[in-house]
Write an enzyme that holds these catalytic residues in place. Structure first.
Site, PDB file in Angstrom:
ATOM      1  N   LEU A 144       0.877  -1.266   0.375  1.00  0.00           N
ATOM      2  CA  LEU A 144       0.275   0.138  -0.189  1.00  0.00           C
ATOM      3  C   LEU A 144       0.782   1.191  -0.169  1.00  0.00           C
ATOM      4  O   LEU A 144       0.588   2.490  -0.542  1.00  0.00           O
ATOM      5  CB  LEU A 144      -0.691   0.280   1.133  1.00  0.00           C
ATOM      6  N   GLY A 145       1.811   1.545   0.671  1.00  0.00           N
ATOM      7  CA  GLY A 145       3.216   2.392   1.000  1.00  0.00           C
ATOM      8  C   GLY A 145       3.884   2.048   1.763  1.00  0.00           C
ATOM      9  O   GLY A 145       4.012   0.820   2.707  1.00  0.00           O
ATOM     10  N   GLY A 167       6.622   4.611   4.730  1.00  0.00           N
ATOM     11  CA  GLY A 167       6.759   5.728   5.582  1.00  0.00           C
ATOM     12  C   GLY A 167       7.741   5.805   5.924  1.00  0.00           C
ATOM     13  O   GLY A 167       8.449   4.374   5.743  1.00  0.00           O
ATOM     14  N   VAL A 220       3.651  -0.747   4.458  1.00  0.00           N
ATOM     15  CA  VAL A 220       2.706  -0.838   5.204  1.00  0.00           C
ATOM     16  C   VAL A 220       1.385  -1.861   3.971  1.00  0.00           C
ATOM     17  O   VAL A 220       2.177  -2.036   2.898  1.00  0.00           O
ATOM     18  CB  VAL A 220       1.776   0.247   5.157  1.00  0.00           C
ATOM     19  N   ASP A 253       2.747  13.022  16.128  1.00  0.00           N
ATOM     20  CA  ASP A 253       3.514  13.896  14.565  1.00  0.00           C
ATOM     21  C   ASP A 253       1.722  13.335  14.114  1.00  0.00           C
ATOM     22  O   ASP A 253       1.970  12.752  12.928  1.00  0.00           O
ATOM     23  CB  ASP A 253       3.635  12.389  14.159  1.00  0.00           C
TER      24      ASP A 253
END
Length: 851
Positions: free
Chosen positions: A37-38, A40, A45, A155
């Site tokens: 999904l992505g 960071g 993820v 954050d």
């Protein structure tokens, strides 16, 4: 596809996103990777599949190369994130399911959210300021929930808020979460604490770092508060600052502080130099004022000038001062010119107050307010009388009393809910909507029950007072925290209407069940559960499962009730409908223990129920039900600790909450008498059971079936006191009432058994044979529990022994009784007593029989 659990477009951590990528089908723990999904700064993820629970999840893996510390520290940080989220239970915070380690990398399984990020939602189209503020208020409640647990996100940004498929926002990525000192989730290592609390200052480093990268800094610079830039301690007001930066950005299309580099941004943030407001903005001044207060910087760069909490900020955003004063000010301004200012104020206030009296109209045709005559009441009266039951008039009087009290409380709560928003302005419109929705659901329940009463038969009349006393609690409609926590209904209008229609069906199911129409209720329940499942709206499913489970318990099918209660508990947790989960756990503990004899599992659910009640902040009625289950455990253990005192605690709670003569309070008084009976405290049991009988006679009349149960208990106490003639009279009254009402033969078996014991005690064994034989026949037919079978077999054996021709049968019955009791370790009489009788049957006395 756009990321649903990864970073937003501003994060540059994705440039090394291909590192450690897992192939489709790779296994992490029990989870199968579906797609990436992505990525960071903290990790990567994936979408994954959980084969055990058959659901799609999001799987986050910690990057092995992240940070400057050792791997153990990085592992502890992600575990701290998991602990922090797991501790929260709020619809606006992501749910975490599991944490583990895969090939040296920590992973976290969590809720899969497919609605994109808050940033994507804001950028998708131009939205009116009201819609934006409403969305951010929901997000803010998630942060406020974290703060309540002593957790600071550190954050917060639009990319760390994801939307589910219904559009509900959830705060995510607690990778930098910090706990206040003293919180059990605070960092345990001094090095890690130093790293977390004192990030390198960009002002000192002079490094033109990207404004959105989370690296040496604990946070994303574009959303960081002054105290983060300066390495000062952080608290919940730090998250408030980031929240207001994001809200300002969403409302105005730009961030409140200028600066293309971290250094430039740090200077404007720490000095509090805000951008000039854009011309032509339609954002009202009061909203801007709220946002700017959340962005304030004190003289010493501290957060003291901001709102004291996120909750205070949200309360300010939820209260439009113009709504509160617009009508009053306009009316006063016009009429003041005529010199009648005071009159104007009174008239306007009066019109606002009148606006909050609409509850009477809502009750019209359902149940008119206290003392009011109505066609519906007359219809119910006629239906009750037509049944010919001797207690029909008393039942009608009891129903009217309970429904009048309920409608009076409903009207009072309706007026208070309206006035708090429309008149006093101390409650937001959102809260008023939640409370009014709850009150409307209660009204649906009243309508369903009244509909059943208008078509009453003998069974309905018998159960009418108890049914009226079982209407849903109104206090729930004042508990904003619980109301707000439950997942909201579907946004699709047609599906929302469908949910409302099905709620009406659930109310009808409750009414039929409580009125004793078991067969009709069962037919409705089976189809209703199927229809509710199709909506995929979990709060409604949890409520429906509870109703269907209670149907099984109330109508004699406890084995069917248990799996439904278990499912209701799980679904309630998934829907953030903690009250439904608490209710399921509380009732199933009693069903497992008292009805089915599954003692160990019953005890386990008792502890779960206790925890759930604490989690929702307490619920007196559920607590009283929990005490009832605890009392049953004490009675079953028979270790010297009677459940009588625990039942008395339950009675006191119910009496205070519901009234002395409420059916539920009278049940607890009767339960107390039963506990005293089990403990052999016969004088006290006789007093409690007599008091319960007097109470029921006041409420439902002296010939109602509830009096039969009380009379039976009185008879058992009198048997224990060797007052056999009085006992036989009490059992006779119970049997007469049960016969007249057509009660289940299983109940009659109790009276027949007690009558047989009394006759044995009077020295009339020949007369005892007939009632004991009939009691045994009924219990065999009903497949009664071993203890119930054993007691009647042993009593019949003793009665038959006095007939020489029946002694062989008597001994066989005693041996069967012994086998029955061998299955019940704490039952009376003891195996030793039966063995003593088998050795010398002619010397046995009635005392050896036990009950």
């Amino acid at each position: 596809m756009p990321s649903t659990h990864g970073p937003g477009p501003d994060d540059d951590a994705s440039r090394d996103a291909d590192l450690d990528a897992l192939a489709v089908g790779a296994k992490v723990g029990r989870y199968l990777v579906v797609e990436r999904l992505g990525a960071g700064a903290m990790g990567v993820v994936y979408a994954a599949y959980d084969p055990k629970l058959d659901r799609k999840i999001a799987l986050k893996l910690l990057r092995p190369q992240h940070g400057s510390g050792d791997h153990a520290r990085r592992t502890a940080r992600l575990e701290r994130e998991a602990q922090a989220i797991a501790k929260l239970s709020h619809p606006n915070v992501i749910s975490i399911f599991d944490v583990g380690v895969h090939d040296g990398q920590v992973f976290m399984a969590m809720e899969y959210l497919a609605g994109g990020t808050l940033r994507q939602w804001v950028m998708a189209k131009k939205r009116p300021w009201r819609e934006i503020v409403k969305m951010f208020i929901e997000v803010g409640h998630g942060l406020a929930a974290a703060h309540t647990e002593g957790l600071v996100h550190r954050d917060f940004k639009p990319d760390n808020v994801l939307l589910d498929k219904t559009g509900m926002p959830k705060v995510v990525d607690f990778g930098l979460v910090w706990s206040k000192p003293g919180n059990d989730l605070s960092a345990s290592g001094s090095d890690e604490k130093a790293e977390d609390e004192a990030p390198t200052s960009p002002v000192a480093s002079q490094t033109p770092t990207s404004l959105t990268r989370t690296g040496a800094l604990a946070g994303t610079p574009a959303y960081m508060a002054p105290e983060q830039f300066l390495g000062k301690p952080v608290d919940a007001r730090t998250d408030q600052f980031a929240f207001c930066v994001a809200l300002y950005e969403a409302l105005h299309g730009e961030r409140p502080f200028a600066g293309e580099t971290v250094l430039a941004l740090a200077e404007t943030v720490t000095t509090g130099r805000l951008r000039t407001a854009a011309k032509g903005s339609d954002v009202p001044g009061w909203v801007r004022a709220c946002v700017l207060q959340g962005l304030r910087v004190g003289p010493t760069r501290d957060p003291d000038r901001r709102f004291p909490s996120m909750s205070a900020l949200l309360a300010a955003l939820e209260t439009d001062p113009r709504v509160r004063v617009r009508r009053t000010v306009a009316a006063v301004a016009v009429l003041a010119c005529l010199g009648v200012t005071v009159v104007a104020v009174r008239r306007v206030a009066g019109s606002q107050a009148a606006m909050c009296q609409g509850g009477v109209q809502r009750l019209a045709g359902i149940w008119e307010p206290h003392g009011s005559a109505s066609a519906r009441k007359d219809e119910i009266h006629r239906a009750f009388a037509a049944t010919g039951r001797s207690y029909a008039q008393q039942a009608f009087t009891g129903v009217v009393k309970l429904l009048d009290q309920y409608s009076d409380r409903w009207l009072g709560m309706y007026a208070e809910t309206c006035q708090a928003t429309q008149l006093r302005g101390d409650q937001s419109a959102e809260v008023m909507d939640l409370r009014m929705g709850c009150l409307q659901e209660r009204l649906v329940s009243v309508r369903a029950l009244v509909d059943v009463f208008t078509k009453a038969d003998g069974t309905v009349v018998e159960n009418a007072v108890s049914a009226a006393g079982s209407l849903p609690q109104l206090d729930r409609c004042a508990d904003v925290t619980l109301l707000r926590a439950v997942v909201k209904p579907p946004q699709d209008e047609s599906m929302r209407r469908r949910v409302e229609e099905l709620r009406g069906e659930v109310a009808r199911l409750d009414a039929l069940r409580d009125a004793g129409h078991c067969a009709e209720a069962r037919t409705l329940a089976d189809g209703l559960l199927t229809r509710v499942r199709k909506t995929a709206y979990l709060p409604l499913l949890a409520d429906t499962l509870n109703s269907a489970a209670y149907l099984g318990d109330a109508c004699g099918d406890s084995t069917q009730a248990v799996p439904r209660y278990r499912e209701a508990y799980g679904v309630g947790l998934a829907a953030h409908h903690d009250e439904a989960a608490a209710r399921a756990a509380t009732i199933v503990s009693g069903v497992l223990f008292d009805r089915l004899g599954h003692h160990e599992e019953g005890r386990q659910w008792l502890e779960i129920a206790r925890a759930m009640i604490a989690r929702i902040g307490g619920n007196p009625l559920l607590e009283s039900w929990l005490l009832t289950s605890e009392a049953a455990i004490l009675d079953a253990d028979r270790g010297g600790n009677s459940g009588a005192e625990t039942n008395e605690k339950a009675r006191i709670i119910k009496e205070k909450l519901l009234g002395k003569d409420h059916p539920d309070a009278l049940r607890s008084l009767g339960n107390k008498g039963t506990s005293l009976l089990v403990a052999g405290r016969y004088h006290e049991s006789l007093a409690a059971s007599t008091a319960a009988a007097d109470g029921w006679a006041r409420v439902v009349g002296p010939s109602h079936p509830m009096l039969a149960i009380c009379s039976n208990n009185i008879g058992e106490a009198l048997n224990g006191l060797h007052r056999y003639a009085e006992a036989r009279a009490a059992f006779g009254r119970a049997l007469d009432i049960w016969h007249e009402s057509g009660a289940d033969p299983f109940l009659r078996a109790y009276g027949l058994f007690g009558e047989g014991l009394a006759l044995l005690g009077e020295g009339k064994p020949d007369q005892a044979v007939a009632p004991l034989s009939e009691a045994l026949r009924i219990r065999l037919e009903k497949q009664a529990a071993p203890e119930r079978m054993g007691e009647v077999r042993f009593a019949l054996a003793r009665a038959l022994w006095f007939q020489p021709a029946e002694r062989e049968r008597a001994r066989a019955l005693a041996l069967k009784a012994r086998a029955d009791y061998a299955q019940v370790t704490t039952a009376r009489p003891t195996l030793a007593a039966i063995d003593a009788w088998l050795r010398a049957p002619s010397s046995a006395t009635v005392a050896s029989v036990g009950r």
